[in-house]
Design an enzyme around this catalytic site. Structure first.
Site, PDB file in Angstrom:
ATOM      1  N   SER A 152      10.507  42.592   0.680  1.00 58.04           N
ATOM      2  CA  SER A 152       9.456  42.281  -0.279  1.00 58.04           C
ATOM      3  C   SER A 152      10.115  41.962  -1.619  1.00 58.04           C
ATOM      4  O   SER A 152      11.260  42.374  -1.858  1.00 58.04           O
ATOM      5  CB  SER A 152       8.530  43.502  -0.437  1.00 58.04           C
ATOM      6  OG  SER A 152       7.687  43.391  -1.563  1.00 58.04           O
ATOM      7  N   TYR A 166       7.218  53.263  -1.197  1.00 57.45           N
ATOM      8  CA  TYR A 166       7.324  51.952  -0.554  1.00 57.45           C
ATOM      9  C   TYR A 166       8.419  51.122  -1.211  1.00 57.45           C
ATOM     10  O   TYR A 166       9.277  50.532  -0.537  1.00 57.45           O
ATOM     11  CB  TYR A 166       5.980  51.230  -0.640  1.00 57.45           C
ATOM     12  CG  TYR A 166       5.994  49.840  -0.068  1.00 57.45           C
ATOM     13  CD1 TYR A 166       5.807  49.632   1.293  1.00 57.45           C
ATOM     14  CD2 TYR A 166       6.177  48.716  -0.886  1.00 57.45           C
ATOM     15  CE1 TYR A 166       5.813  48.350   1.829  1.00 57.45           C
ATOM     16  CE2 TYR A 166       6.183  47.446  -0.366  1.00 57.45           C
ATOM     17  CZ  TYR A 166       6.002  47.259   0.997  1.00 57.45           C
ATOM     18  OH  TYR A 166       6.023  46.002   1.520  1.00 57.45           O
TER      19      TYR A 166
END
Length: 270
Positions: A141, A154
């Site tokens: 990401s 995360y």
């Protein structure tokens, strides 16, 4: 007539969103046989039914469980006879202040997003070195390079995955095995609603998100390029460039916009 044997790809998190699109395009545009895994068997069966017969084979299970990861690898090896591509796409997130986060949720996010990725990557790299070829793609990401409020665990896992890629590339110099990461920005999926604790009923309604099909196609173009970290969309590239070139301005914008935006999202979800 094409006499070449089929290439095999193992795709995790293939039941929805980006994982589903990666699996579809690997079959339809790249000619792979896809070994698809996720927790939801009905979604996997639906994926397989919508593609040419025999081109998608499925095994459902939870990547947070070490026993299932061993079972998954044995199944993939038996089904393929030699895996050409591993796509570590599965991921979990949960929006919450770290101080308020449930330790069980923290452990689950780390297990799926990092421990399972390291485990499957270790297995795949050893297997591919023995065969003399192969690729491992980590779907990371933009948050592998920047921070985000209310997503600390995360974000930490994505930073760790990118570090794994950068380190492994040094180990694999001179081999025909590649490990690289894609850093998409927000993409149409169930991730946003699930991370807010709303379940998976809002698939495809992620605010300000890129189409999953477009992001998947851009990621798969990386199979033909020697890249370590790939930003698959202009939005992702622009975010990373802004953070690198204008760090103070970027930090101020994130502090004001992101903290307020996600704080309001969390409040609405309660």
């Amino acid at each position: 007539m094409n006499d070449q044997p089929p290439r095999f790809a193992l795709v995790t998190g293939a039941s929805s969103g980006l994982g589903r699109e990666l699996a579809r395009q690997l079959v339809l545009e790249r000619g792979y046989v896809v070994l698809a895994t996720a927790r939801r068997r009905d979604r996997l069966d639906e994926l397989a039914a919508g593609l040419p017969a025999g081109r998608v084979r499925v095994l459902d299970g939870d990547l947070a469980l070490p026993g299932f990861r061993g079972q998954l690898w044995e199944w993939a090896d038996a089904e393929s006879g030699g895996l050409d591509l591993l796509v570590n796409n599965a991921g979990l997130g949960h929006y919450a202040p770290l101080a308020d986060e449930d330790p069980a949720m923290i452990g689950q996010i780390i297990e799926v997003n990092l421990v399972a990725v390291v485990d499957l990557t270790r297995r795949a790299v050893g297997h591919m070195l023995g065969r003399g070829r192969g690729q491992v793609v980590q779907v990371s990401s933009v948050l592998g390079s920047i921070g985000m409020p209310y997503s600390a665990t995360y974000v930490a896992t994505k930073h760790a995955v990118d570090g794994l890629v950068k380190s492994l590339r040094y180990e694999l110099v001179g081999t025909n095995v590649r490990v690289w990461a894609a850093q998409p920005g927000r993409t149409e999926s169930e991730f946003h609603s699930t991370a807010l604790g709303q379940g998976s009923s809002n698939q495809g309604r992620t605010p300000h998100a890129a189409a999953a099909g477009r992001v998947a196609r851009a990621i798969l173009r990386g199979l033909d390029r020697d890249v370590a970290i790939l930003a698959p969309t202009w939005a992702a590239w622009g975010t990373l460039a802004a953070a690198r070139l204008f760090p103070r301005t970027f930090d101020r914008a994130m502090s004001r916009w992101a903290a307020g935006y996600f704080g309001r999202e969390i409040d609405r979800a309660r």
